[in-house]
Design an enzyme around this catalytic site. Sequence first.
Site, short mmCIF file in Angstrom:
data_model
loop_
_atom_site.label_atom_id
_atom_site.label_comp_id
_atom_site.label_asym_id
_atom_site.label_seq_id
_atom_site.Cartn_x
_atom_site.Cartn_y
_atom_site.Cartn_z
N LYS A 182 2.43 60.80 32.05
CA LYS A 182 2.04 62.09 32.18
C LYS A 182 0.41 61.53 32.57
O LYS A 182 -0.14 63.34 33.54
CB LYS A 182 1.94 62.44 31.51
CG LYS A 182 1.36 64.00 30.87
CD LYS A 182 2.24 64.64 31.40
CE LYS A 182 1.91 65.72 30.98
NZ LYS A 182 0.57 66.64 30.22
N GLU A 189 -2.78 66.13 39.16
CA GLU A 189 -2.90 67.68 39.18
C GLU A 189 -4.72 68.76 39.78
O GLU A 189 -4.58 69.20 40.33
CB GLU A 189 -2.92 68.14 38.07
CG GLU A 189 -2.61 69.52 36.99
CD GLU A 189 -1.77 69.46 36.10
OE1 GLU A 189 -2.72 70.73 35.92
OE2 GLU A 189 -1.23 70.11 35.74
#
EC number: 1.1.1.44
Length: 468
Positions: A182, A189
């Site tokens: 993650k 991102e």
Amino acid sequence: MTQQIGVIGLAVMGKNLAWNIESHGYSVSVFNRSSEKTDLMVEESKGKNIHPTYSLEEFVNSLEKPRKILLMVQAGKATDATIDSLLPLLDDGDILIDGGNTNYQDTIRRNKALAQSAINFIGMGVSGGEIGALTGPSLMPGGQEEAYNKVADILDAIAAKAKDGASCVTYIGPNGAGHYVKMVHNGIEYADMQLIAESYAMMKELLGMSHEDIAQTFKDWNAGELESYLIEITGDIFMKLDENKEALVEKILDTAGQKGTGKWTSINALELGIPLTIITESVFARFISSIKEERVNASKELNGPKASFDGDKKDFLEKIRKALYMSKICSYAQGFAQMRKASEDNEWNLKLGDLAMIWREGCIIRAQFLQKIKDAYDNNPGLQNLLLDPYFKNIVTEYQDALRDVVATGVQNGVPTPGFSSSINYYDSYRAADLPANLIQAQRDYFGAHTYERKDKEGVFHTQWIEE
């Protein structure tokens, strides 16, 4: 009557995940440290199979065994405090799932500590924000596989579904693997967002495009190989007008915030010795954006070229598109190389192609080209770098001239492109059989006797560089 799963922490993410779980036929107990949020949850959950509790004892006793508890509290000390309060109330075999924005090293530490008490622990990355939590997030659970198997049905039910119907969840690996993946997802991102922002800067500053034309450009791009959630919402953003019927985005202060996961990703890359240049430049870009007052003052003192463009705008816009796609590929190549190295060092056995598959829906970086990453690792599970996969190799070979032109034009016109520049520098460095690091080794040996190796003979050498 006991409930099938419990959720602790009723801020927006915890509340929405509880509703998501309940909507798939599970009974859910909920608890929050402040009773006001529990009361609000009750009020908002009329007709739902949500069971409120007002103490940890009541909460734990309301759950069927082995208990399944999802922690959605603030990462760090609050998570530790909640676990410490729960432990005396739990039985061997109960399962704790930390769904917070947790540093993977904390997850490794907690996994070791809880293993001593026979409590199963899962550290789970949750991507998709508050909407994803409610309608279907991408889930990245790591920990004991036996514990994962006991909650797999629930996680499979609540996860986002890809177009082929597959759930965007899979067992990631032992201890901190889920939260680690993650973390890297969030780093990627950062890079995606920075590269899109640089594309916008080129359109606005260099090509003089209106917000309507910029919006249409992103919508057009979203119909092709750049199709992704971030490209889609960027088109929407440029269509939004404020109360004066002007583009709202142009009124937003240009200081980008962050929660720190991009920084964690960059720090970890430094520790691993992995070149994560594009993501790290994206973190630095947010840092420099935050010193707005300094930049305003510097803009009055420091000179540079005035942006102007007299070429074919349509042709250059296509070059920006190609530069964006190639840079995106380079960024993912770096992120997946980082996960590959971390997997080796931690013996996680990450299945890199599967990670691309669970990011296809539910998460912020969902994109069409993730299928290409899955295909690359299916074709070659030992692939060292995505740039070496035939599909990606062909794209970067074809698109590199466009990226070079965009970067050069940005430099000549004083339009900063840290992400694009880092991408072409990474590409050129990675494809270079020889780099000038030989001089650096000579310098290190000169001033510190650090020694060096030679190309033409075996051994380790030290030279007396000047005669005494």
